[in-house]
Design a protein around this motif. Structure first.
Motif, short mmCIF file in Angstrom:
data_model
loop_
_atom_site.label_atom_id
_atom_site.label_comp_id
_atom_site.label_asym_id
_atom_site.label_seq_id
_atom_site.Cartn_x
_atom_site.Cartn_y
_atom_site.Cartn_z
N SER A 108 9.62 -10.01 1.56
CA SER A 108 9.11 -8.65 1.77
C SER A 108 7.87 -8.43 0.90
CB SER A 108 10.19 -7.64 1.42
OG SER A 108 10.23 -7.46 0.02
N GLU A 109 7.05 -7.45 1.28
CA GLU A 109 5.82 -7.16 0.54
C GLU A 109 6.13 -6.86 -0.92
OE1 GLU A 109 3.63 -7.94 2.29
OE2 GLU A 109 3.82 -7.21 4.33
N ARG A 110 7.24 -6.22 -1.14
CA ARG A 110 7.62 -5.81 -2.49
C ARG A 110 7.71 -6.98 -3.46
NH1 ARG A 110 7.52 -2.01 -6.14
NH2 ARG A 110 6.49 -0.42 -4.95
N ASP A 111 7.94 -8.15 -2.89
CA ASP A 111 8.02 -9.33 -3.74
C ASP A 111 6.65 -9.77 -4.23
OD1 ASP A 111 10.71 -9.42 -3.44
OD2 ASP A 111 10.68 -10.83 -1.76
N VAL A 112 5.62 -9.18 -3.67
CA VAL A 112 4.27 -9.55 -4.07
C VAL A 112 3.81 -8.57 -5.15
CG1 VAL A 112 1.88 -9.71 -3.25
CG2 VAL A 112 3.76 -10.50 -1.80
N SER A 123 -7.05 4.14 -8.09
CA SER A 123 -7.08 3.64 -6.71
C SER A 123 -6.13 2.45 -6.54
CB SER A 123 -8.50 3.25 -6.30
OG SER A 123 -9.14 2.50 -7.30
N PHE A 124 -5.86 1.71 -7.62
CA PHE A 124 -4.91 0.59 -7.50
C PHE A 124 -3.47 1.09 -7.34
CE2 PHE A 124 -8.62 -1.42 -9.35
CZ PHE A 124 -8.75 -2.52 -8.50
N THR A 125 -3.20 2.25 -7.90
CA THR A 125 -1.88 2.87 -7.68
C THR A 125 -1.73 3.24 -6.21
OG1 THR A 125 -2.07 3.79 -9.90
CG2 THR A 125 -0.32 4.68 -8.52
N LYS A 126 -2.81 3.77 -5.64
CA LYS A 126 -2.79 4.11 -4.21
C LYS A 126 -2.62 2.84 -3.38
CE LYS A 126 -5.95 8.04 -4.77
NZ LYS A 126 -7.22 8.64 -4.31
N ALA A 127 -3.36 1.80 -3.74
CA ALA A 127 -3.28 0.55 -2.99
C ALA A 127 -1.86 0.01 -3.00
CB ALA A 127 -4.24 -0.49 -3.60
N GLU A 134 4.01 -4.47 -5.66
CA GLU A 134 4.31 -4.01 -7.02
C GLU A 134 3.03 -4.05 -7.85
OE1 GLU A 134 6.63 -5.50 -11.04
OE2 GLU A 134 6.84 -6.67 -9.20
N LEU A 135 2.72 -2.96 -8.53
CA LEU A 135 1.58 -2.95 -9.44
C LEU A 135 2.10 -3.15 -10.87
CD1 LEU A 135 -1.47 -2.52 -9.92
CD2 LEU A 135 -0.99 -0.08 -10.17
N ALA A 158 4.61 -14.80 -7.63
CA ALA A 158 4.47 -13.72 -6.64
C ALA A 158 3.22 -12.88 -6.89
CB ALA A 158 5.72 -12.83 -6.68
N THR A 159 2.39 -13.31 -7.84
CA THR A 159 1.16 -12.55 -8.11
C THR A 159 0.09 -12.93 -7.08
OG1 THR A 159 1.67 -12.52 -10.48
CG2 THR A 159 -0.59 -12.00 -9.83
N ALA A 160 -0.29 -11.96 -6.27
CA ALA A 160 -1.32 -12.19 -5.26
C ALA A 160 -2.71 -11.95 -5.82
CB ALA A 160 -1.09 -11.28 -4.05
#
Ligand code: 0PR
Length: 371
Positions: A108-112, A123-127, A134-135, A158-160
Motif C-alpha cells: 500500500s502507499e502508506r508503506d512508502v 506543501s510536503f504535508t499536503k503532498a 508517510e512523511l 520504503a523511502t521513496a
C-alpha cells in the motif's frame, strides 16, 4: 452598480512576503499571453514553445549539465512542484519507472515514506496527505539545517524520496545538499531539492544546491518568488525525462497524447512572464538583486542586533529576530506587513522590492515603538 476598483497591495511596506514586484517586461509578456493555455500545447503552440524556453532557462540557473535536455514544467507554484516531486518518486519507487502509476502495487502507499527536515515547507504535508505516503520529518541541527545524521537514521527501504531545502521558508537556511543526496542514493531513494525561494539567489553563492553540485533528481525553483515573474509561475525541474514520465496520464481527446502536470488548464501568463523575467534578468539582473538583498539582510541583522534583539544570522537574504509580541503588533498596526516564524521570531524577507530606505523607515518606526 459598478463598484470602485480595489487597489492592489502596494509593496512599500511588505517585508515578509516571498513574492515581489514583477519585472516590467514580465508584466507585459504575461498580459499578452493571458488567454493562452499551455495545458493544450497542440492548440496554443506559441506558449508551449515558451514553456520549453522557461524550462531550459530554469535548468541553466540550476546548473543542469545539459539544460536543453532537462525535463520540467511551469507549475502553479512551489506547492504543486513539491507535490509532483513526491508523486513522481512514489510512482517510481521500487519498480520500473511509472509502473505503479499511482494506482497501487504490491504494497500500500502508506508503506512508502518521504524523509524531510522539519524545516520543509508545509506543501510536503499536503503532498503526503494527498498521496497517502508517510512523511517522516527529521530534526534540525542547532543552526536550523537538516541534520544529516538524523536523515540517515530515518531512511529505509520504503523511502521513496529524501528532501533537502535550499533556502528554508522560515530562516533561509540551505541544507547540506551533497550529504543528503549521498544518503538518498545509498538508500535507493530519489532526491529532491526545494529551492522554490532560494533558486534565484543561490547561483551567486558558493553553496551546494544544484544539479551540478549533487545527484539531484528533481528540483523546485519558482520564478514567482525571487525570479521577479508574475504569479502564477512555479517551476519543477527533473534531471531526466523518466521523472516526468512517471506523472503522465493519457489525454484521449486532446491532440497531445499525455499530460504530466497536476492542473489541466494552466496560466500562459505565468509561463510568458517567467520567460520574459529570465530574458531580462539572467544572469546580471539576478546577480545584482541577490547582492543588494544580501547587503540589506546583513545591514538589517546588524541594526537589529545593535538594538539588543537576538538575531538569526542570515545565510540567504532573510532575517529573523526575536522581537517581543507587543512590538510586533505595533509594527503590524503601523502598516508593516510582517510575519513570524513558528517559534515567534519576526521575519524580514529581503526581496527585490525591499529597499534600504524602506528598512530605514521600518527601523525608525520600531525605534518609535520602543521609546
Ligand atoms: N517551498 C518553499 C521553500 C517555500 O518557501 C514555499 C512558499 C513553497 C515551497 C510553496 O510555494 P507556493 O506558495 O508558491 O506554493 N513559501 C511562502 C510561505 O509559505 C509562500 C508565501 C509567498 C507566503 C508570499 C506569503 C507570501 O506573501 O511563507
Amino acid at each position: 452598480m459598478r463598484q470602485p476598483e480595489p487597489e492592489p497591495q502596494s509593496f512599500d511596506r511588505v517585508l515578509s512576503s516571498m513574492c515581489t514586484e514583477p519585472h516590467p517586461d514580465a508584466r507585459a509578456a504575461a498580459e499578452r499571453f493571458l488567454a493562452t493555455n499551455p495545458g493544450d500545447p497542440a492548440t496554443y503552440d506559441a506558449v508551449a514553445e515558451l514553456e520549453a524556453r522557461a524550462v531550459e532557462g530554469l535548468a541553466a540557473l540550476a546548473a543542469h549539465p545539459t539544460p536543453a535536455d532537462a525535463a520540467g514544467y511551469v507549475t502553479s507554484g512551489g506547492t504543486e512542484a513539491n507535490v509532483q516531486a513526491v508523486r513522481s518518486a512514489r510512482n517510481r519507487h521500487g519498480g520500473s519507472d511509472g509502473s505503479r502509476g499511482g494506482s497501487g502495487g504490491a504494497r500500500s502507499e502508506r508503506d512508502v515514506n518521504v524523509v524531510a527536515p522539519a524545516s520543509a515547507h508545509f506543501s510536503f504535508t499536503k503532498a503526503a496527505a494527498l498521496l497517502d505516503v508517510e512523511l517522516r520529518t527529521v530534526p534540525l541541527d542547532d543552526d536550523y539545517r537538516a541534520d544529516a545524521e538524523a536523515v540517515a537514521a530515518a531512511v529505509d527501504d520504503a523511502t521513496a524520496l529524501v528532501v533537502g531545502v535550499a533556502g528554508s521558508t522560515e530562516y533561509g537556511r540551505v541544507d547540506p545538499i551533497s550529504e543528503l543526496a549521498a544518503i538518498a542514493e545509498e538508500a535507493g531513494a530519489r532526491f529532491h531539492v526545494d529551492a522554490a525561494w532560494g533558486g534565484f539567489v543561490l547561483p551567486f553563492t558558493d553553496r551546494d544546491w544544484s544539479f551540478a553540485d549533487a545527484p539531484v533528481d528533481t528540483l523546485t525553483i519558482d520564478p514567482h518568488k525571487f525570479g521577479q515573474a508574475p504569479v502564477p509561475a512555479g517551476g519543477l525541474l527533473a534531471r531526466e525525462d523518466a521523472a516526468l514520465d512517471a506523472l503522465a496520464v493519457e489525454t484521449p481527446y486532446l491532440e497531445s497524447r499525455s499530460q504530466a502536470t497536476l492542473t489541466g488548464t494552466r496560466s500562459g501568463a505565468g509561463v510568458a512572464g517567467a520567460v520574459a523575467a529570465m530574458d531580462a534578468l539572467w544572469p546580471d539582473g539576478y546577480r545584482e538583486a541577490a547582492e543588494r538583498a544580501a547587503d540589506n539582510a546583513e545591514w538589517l541583522a546588524g541594526e537589529l542586533a545593535a538594538r539588543g534583539y537576538d538575531v538569526v544570522e542570515p545565510e540567504l537574504p532573510l532575517v529573523a529576530a526575536d522581537v517581543p509580541e507587543s512590538e510586533f503588533q505595533a509594527l503590524r498596526d503601523a502598516g508593516w506587513k510582517v510575519s513570524r516564524t513558528g517559534s515567534g521570531e519576526l521575519r524580514v524577507v529581503c526581496m527585490p522590492h525591499v529597499t534600504r530606505a524602506a528598512l530605514r523607515a521600518f527601523l525608525d518606526d520600531l525605534d518609535g515603538i520602543r521609546r
